[in-house]
Design a protein around this motif. Structure first.
Motif, mmCIF file in Angstrom:
data_model
loop_
_atom_site.group_PDB
_atom_site.id
_atom_site.type_symbol
_atom_site.label_atom_id
_atom_site.label_comp_id
_atom_site.label_asym_id
_atom_site.label_seq_id
_atom_site.Cartn_x
_atom_site.Cartn_y
_atom_site.Cartn_z
ATOM 1 N N GLU A 74 1.573 25.349 -16.924
ATOM 2 C CA GLU A 74 2.520 25.418 -15.385
ATOM 3 C C GLU A 74 3.720 24.969 -15.866
ATOM 4 O O GLU A 74 5.095 24.726 -14.945
ATOM 5 C CB GLU A 74 1.378 25.225 -14.756
ATOM 6 C CG GLU A 74 0.440 25.742 -14.085
ATOM 7 C CD GLU A 74 1.306 27.202 -13.867
ATOM 8 O OE1 GLU A 74 1.993 26.583 -12.818
ATOM 9 O OE2 GLU A 74 0.533 28.224 -13.323
ATOM 10 N N LYS A 75 4.095 23.916 -15.687
ATOM 11 C CA LYS A 75 4.588 22.904 -16.428
ATOM 12 C C LYS A 75 6.262 23.058 -16.605
ATOM 13 O O LYS A 75 7.309 23.454 -15.820
ATOM 14 C CB LYS A 75 4.848 21.425 -16.522
ATOM 15 C CG LYS A 75 5.294 20.250 -16.817
ATOM 16 C CD LYS A 75 5.985 18.931 -17.297
ATOM 17 C CE LYS A 75 7.080 18.273 -17.485
ATOM 18 N NZ LYS A 75 6.864 16.763 -18.667
ATOM 19 N N ALA A 78 6.572 26.046 -14.361
ATOM 20 C CA ALA A 78 7.578 26.025 -13.109
ATOM 21 C C ALA A 78 9.503 25.701 -13.774
ATOM 22 O O ALA A 78 10.083 25.944 -12.906
ATOM 23 C CB ALA A 78 7.390 24.405 -12.895
ATOM 24 N N ILE A 79 9.544 25.083 -14.622
ATOM 25 C CA ILE A 79 10.772 24.226 -15.140
ATOM 26 C C ILE A 79 11.980 26.135 -15.298
ATOM 27 O O ILE A 79 12.837 25.821 -14.947
ATOM 28 C CB ILE A 79 11.007 23.308 -16.209
ATOM 29 C CG1 ILE A 79 9.919 22.082 -16.260
ATOM 30 C CG2 ILE A 79 12.209 23.966 -16.737
ATOM 31 C CD1 ILE A 79 9.827 21.130 -16.886
ATOM 32 N N ARG A 81 11.036 28.744 -13.987
ATOM 33 C CA ARG A 81 11.351 29.300 -13.490
ATOM 34 C C ARG A 81 12.475 29.102 -11.924
ATOM 35 O O ARG A 81 13.477 29.342 -12.052
ATOM 36 C CB ARG A 81 9.970 29.123 -11.891
ATOM 37 C CG ARG A 81 8.923 30.322 -12.411
ATOM 38 C CD ARG A 81 7.971 29.972 -11.458
ATOM 39 N NE ARG A 81 7.079 29.183 -10.324
ATOM 40 C CZ ARG A 81 6.026 29.132 -11.582
ATOM 41 N NH1 ARG A 81 5.455 30.200 -12.499
ATOM 42 N NH2 ARG A 81 5.356 28.125 -11.478
ATOM 43 N N TYR A 109 16.092 20.121 -4.695
ATOM 44 C CA TYR A 109 15.043 19.562 -4.860
ATOM 45 C C TYR A 109 14.521 19.057 -5.698
ATOM 46 O O TYR A 109 14.027 17.668 -7.104
ATOM 47 C CB TYR A 109 14.016 18.612 -3.952
ATOM 48 C CG TYR A 109 12.927 17.786 -3.602
ATOM 49 C CD1 TYR A 109 13.093 16.382 -3.941
ATOM 50 C CD2 TYR A 109 11.731 17.997 -4.013
ATOM 51 C CE1 TYR A 109 12.022 15.800 -3.365
ATOM 52 C CE2 TYR A 109 10.352 17.338 -4.089
ATOM 53 C CZ TYR A 109 11.117 15.752 -3.710
ATOM 54 O OH TYR A 109 10.049 15.083 -4.440
ATOM 55 N N TYR A 110 13.221 20.173 -6.099
ATOM 56 C CA TYR A 110 12.462 20.219 -7.467
ATOM 57 C C TYR A 110 13.790 19.952 -8.638
ATOM 58 O O TYR A 110 13.284 20.220 -9.799
ATOM 59 C CB TYR A 110 11.932 21.263 -7.579
ATOM 60 C CG TYR A 110 10.401 21.271 -7.106
ATOM 61 C CD1 TYR A 110 9.517 19.703 -6.621
ATOM 62 C CD2 TYR A 110 10.715 22.363 -5.610
ATOM 63 C CE1 TYR A 110 9.193 19.613 -5.405
ATOM 64 C CE2 TYR A 110 9.654 21.968 -4.500
ATOM 65 C CZ TYR A 110 8.944 20.643 -4.448
ATOM 66 O OH TYR A 110 7.928 20.386 -3.728
ATOM 67 N N THR B 324 6.583 21.905 -10.300
ATOM 68 C CA THR B 324 5.657 21.517 -11.462
ATOM 69 C C THR B 324 4.625 20.907 -10.684
ATOM 70 O O THR B 324 4.438 20.201 -9.984
ATOM 71 C CB THR B 324 6.118 20.326 -12.359
ATOM 72 O OG1 THR B 324 6.429 19.302 -11.032
ATOM 73 C CG2 THR B 324 7.958 20.868 -12.472
ATOM 74 N N PRO B 325 3.630 21.285 -11.526
ATOM 75 C CA PRO B 325 2.443 21.028 -11.260
ATOM 76 C C PRO B 325 2.292 19.419 -10.698
ATOM 77 O O PRO B 325 1.640 18.806 -9.603
ATOM 78 C CB PRO B 325 1.362 21.103 -12.019
ATOM 79 C CG PRO B 325 1.859 22.154 -12.589
ATOM 80 C CD PRO B 325 2.905 22.276 -12.375
ATOM 81 N N SER B 327 4.279 16.997 -9.538
ATOM 82 C CA SER B 327 5.139 16.946 -8.271
ATOM 83 C C SER B 327 4.173 17.140 -7.477
ATOM 84 O O SER B 327 4.488 16.635 -6.291
ATOM 85 C CB SER B 327 6.711 17.046 -7.865
ATOM 86 O OG SER B 327 6.544 19.000 -7.882
ATOM 87 N N ILE B 328 3.477 18.326 -6.898
ATOM 88 C CA ILE B 328 2.518 18.330 -6.608
ATOM 89 C C ILE B 328 1.875 17.473 -6.269
ATOM 90 O O ILE B 328 1.431 16.879 -4.941
ATOM 91 C CB ILE B 328 2.018 19.722 -6.569
ATOM 92 C CG1 ILE B 328 3.324 20.901 -6.477
ATOM 93 C CG2 ILE B 328 0.946 19.986 -5.110
ATOM 94 C CD1 ILE B 328 3.208 21.698 -5.254
#
Lengths: 230, 414
Positions: A74-75, A78-79, A81, A109-110, B324-325, B327-328
């Protein structure tokens, strides 16, 4: 940019499994404006989710920007994406308690940008979609077309390689549909790869390449007249 | 850890809390109430402890009072039910035998008498005492002095009386010092006026006259009614009480196992009981306070779980645009910690304020039920730390729930 080889995906339904994508081969080069057409259940949304790293394929290879997507956690997803992809959804998916500007700034922000910098960039993108004056309005104070333009600004703000749009005009009337499609065209003309999912012929015709999907296989894949004329 | 000091993190938290003010408010009430209870109850217990201490404040707490009753066992040829009295000889023996243990020893003789002054009169206790009484049971004098050694030596007819007696026997604004009052038709000069204390007291509104004067006037010879004994610091008062009684039983030919012959009150033992009661109160306070706190923290966890469920879609959107998971998870845990900490602070503030009001209302003056109700700063710091720890722990559950949902499923949620 996007290269898919013999992609398979099935979902388990009880004891059986539903085979949604049955060997898709698709190659989208940088700067293309592609629409995927198909009726509901044809697997187009599944394809978009896999391309968008929101879902994982079972078999076959998927290369995003030359990188083989495999064993994604997932990490990492996410990066990637955040770095390569921008999403535009049918139901806009703006965060209701954040203003238009804050919504656009959220991906930054992310990405780890400072607030000032973030808001400045976000405002530039809002201006680009013609909503600078609406920056401090909440989503429920905006019309459908405006919301979708905010969503597009949000998708663009990280300067992604590919914009993925899932029925971007599905909730809009014909007038606003044209303005949203016009915006996507502009983005494409600036060199961005745009990947649209739709079931509307008129929308698909405004893109440069149409891929028809039926029952999990590509039945045809052609360039539109528009490009032939140009 | 850096994300804690990042303004962005806090803006995100502020945003999601602001979204639902009412729910946030209700959520924190549990924890707020818990810490409020803890602070107020601990403060009240402390206040009670202080007022107990105050009540015994003018009384030497390691004291024993001894008097005689009648025997319940025949011994050395005496029948049971024999009455007898303490004598000055007992005092001398005790003083010499327990010289290292006894700090003060005051023999006392008391009687009720009509006290007359001009046309006013009243019935009061008259007590023959030594000046040492002032050491055992501190008198707070409004005017004049207490009895002194000179009064004892010269058997002078002087009296120290209470403010209440002044009120009944003298006219308003009349100065009692140097005036004469009549006890049993004998004139006594008033040399001192004392303020009766509201604390534990054995002789309210008593006219104190010299022990020697009492002996002569009432013809009590060597007999005494009772005695007050104060032990030196570090002496086990219960053991001393047993030893003293045994010596006295021997002196008066009373069976060593006789339970009725002597009466005694051990102040140290009584205070020990009160202290035990206070310790019990404190334990109960901690128990109730912490249990309420835990319940409150669970309420926060529960609400966050609901919040996470409600915000599934929002979390999905955030994931789609690059959250990212981790950060959530961080955001939700921080939200839990922030809520518990805020509730804790508010609880402490309200608790402190309530204690302030209690102090203003009941904490001052001689009649105060709760004196200086306070809570130590370390206790507050410890409870804050516990709160933050519990907040983190409970935040882990909703945080985990938020990250195990796949973004695609989260987005599909309506």
């Amino acid at each position: 940019m996007i290269k898919i080889e013999k992609l398979h995906k099935s979902y388990p339904i009880g004891k059986d499994s539903l085979h949604v994508l049955k060997g898709i081969d698709l190659h989208i080069k940088e700067g293309e404006f592609v629409s995927i057409m198909g009726s509901s259940g044809s697997g187009k949304s599944t394809l978009l989710n896999i391309v968008g790293l929101l879902d994982i394929h079972d078999q076959g290879n998927y290369f995003l920007n030359g990188q083989l997507i495999k064993n994604m956690n997932e990490k990492k997803a996410a990066i990637l994406r955040n770095k390569f992809l921008g999403f535009v959804f049918q139901s806009f998916n703006l965060i209701s308690y954040k203003t238009a500007l804050e919504n656009v700034a959220l991906p930054l922000y992310y990405k780890g940008l400072k607030r000032k910098e973030r808001l400045k960039i976000a405002l530039d993108y809002l201006e680009k979609v013609g909503l600078k004056e609406w920056a401090n309005h909440l989503p429920n104070e905006l019309s459908g077309g405006q919301k979708q333009r905010v969503a597009i600004a949000r998708a663009l703000v990280t300067k992604p390689k590919v914009v993925l749009a899932d029925e971007p005009t599905g909730a809009l009337d014909s007038g606003t549909t044209d303005s949203v499609m016009g915006l996507l065209k502009d983005i494409n003309n600036e060199g961005m790869t745009v990947f649209v999912i739709t079931h509307e012929q008129e929308v698909a015709e405004q893109t440069k390449r149409i891929v028809h999907l039926k029952d999990g296989v590509i039945i045809n894949d052609f360039l539109t007249k528009e490009i032939k004329k140009a | 850890m850096r994300f804690l000091f990042d303004t962005e993190t806090w803006q995100e938290i502020y945003g999601s809390i602001r979204k639902n003010k009412l729910r946030t408010g209700i959520t924190i009430i549990g924890v707020l109430w818990g810490i409020f209870l803890l602070i107020v109850l601990l403060g009240a217990t402390r206040g009670l402890e202080n007022s107990f201490k105050n009540a015994f404040g003018n009384l030497a707490t390691n004291s024993v009072f001894v008097w005689t009753q009648s025997t319940d066992t025949p011994f050395k040829g005496f029948q049971k039910g024999r009455s007898f009295r303490l004598t000055m000889n007992d005092i001398d023996v005790l003083k010499s035998e327990y010289a290292s243990e006894i700090k003060f020893l005051a023999p006392r003789n008391q009687t009720m008498n009509l006290i007359v002054r001009d046309f006013k009169s009243g019935s009061f206790k008259v007590s023959g005492d030594y000046p040492i009484l002032d050491q055992i049971q501190k008198k707070s004098l409004t005017f004049g002095r207490f009895l002194n050694q000179n009064d004892i030596m010269s058997m002078s007819k002087v009296a120290v009386i209470s403010e209440e007696m002044v009120k009944q026997l003298f006219d308003k604004e009349e100065m009692p010092i140097g005036q004469y009052i009549k006890i049993n038709n004998i004139n006594y000069k008033v040399v001192g006026v004392y303020e009766p204390s509201n604390t534990v007291n054995f002789d309210r509104d008593t006219a104190y006259i010299p022990f020697t004067t009492f002996k002569k006037v009432y013809n009590s010879s060597d007999k005494i009614d009772w005695m007050m004994i104060t032990a030196n610091n570090g002496v086990n008062i219960e053991q001393l009480e047993k030893d003293l009684l045994l010596t006295l039983k021997n002196l008066h030919k009373v069976h060593p196992e006789d339970k009725r012959a002597f009466g005694s009150i051990n102040l140290g033992k009584e205070i020990g009981r009160l202290t035990g009661f206070l310790t019990g109160m404190q334990f109960l306070t901690w128990f109730v306070g912490i249990a309420t706190l835990i319940a409150g923290v669970f309420a926060i966890g529960n609400i966050l779980l609901i919040t996470v469920k409600e915000r599934t879609k929002e979390i999905g959107i955030r994931r789609a645009i690059g959250a990212t998971p981790k950060s959530i998870r961080q955001q939700i845990i921080l939200e839990a910690v922030f809520l518990t900490a805020t509730a804790g602070m508010l609880g402490i503030i309200f608790g402190a304020f309530t204690l302030y009001i209690i102090d203003a209302g009941f904490g001052q003056g001689p009649d105060a039920a709760l004196i200086n109700p306070t809570v130590n700063i370390p206790i507050i710091l410890i409870s804050c730390t516990i709160l933050i720890f519990l907040g983190t722990l409970i935040g882990l559950i909703p945080a985990h729930m938020a990250t195990i949902i796949k973004p695609i499923e989260a987005l599909r949620e309506e």
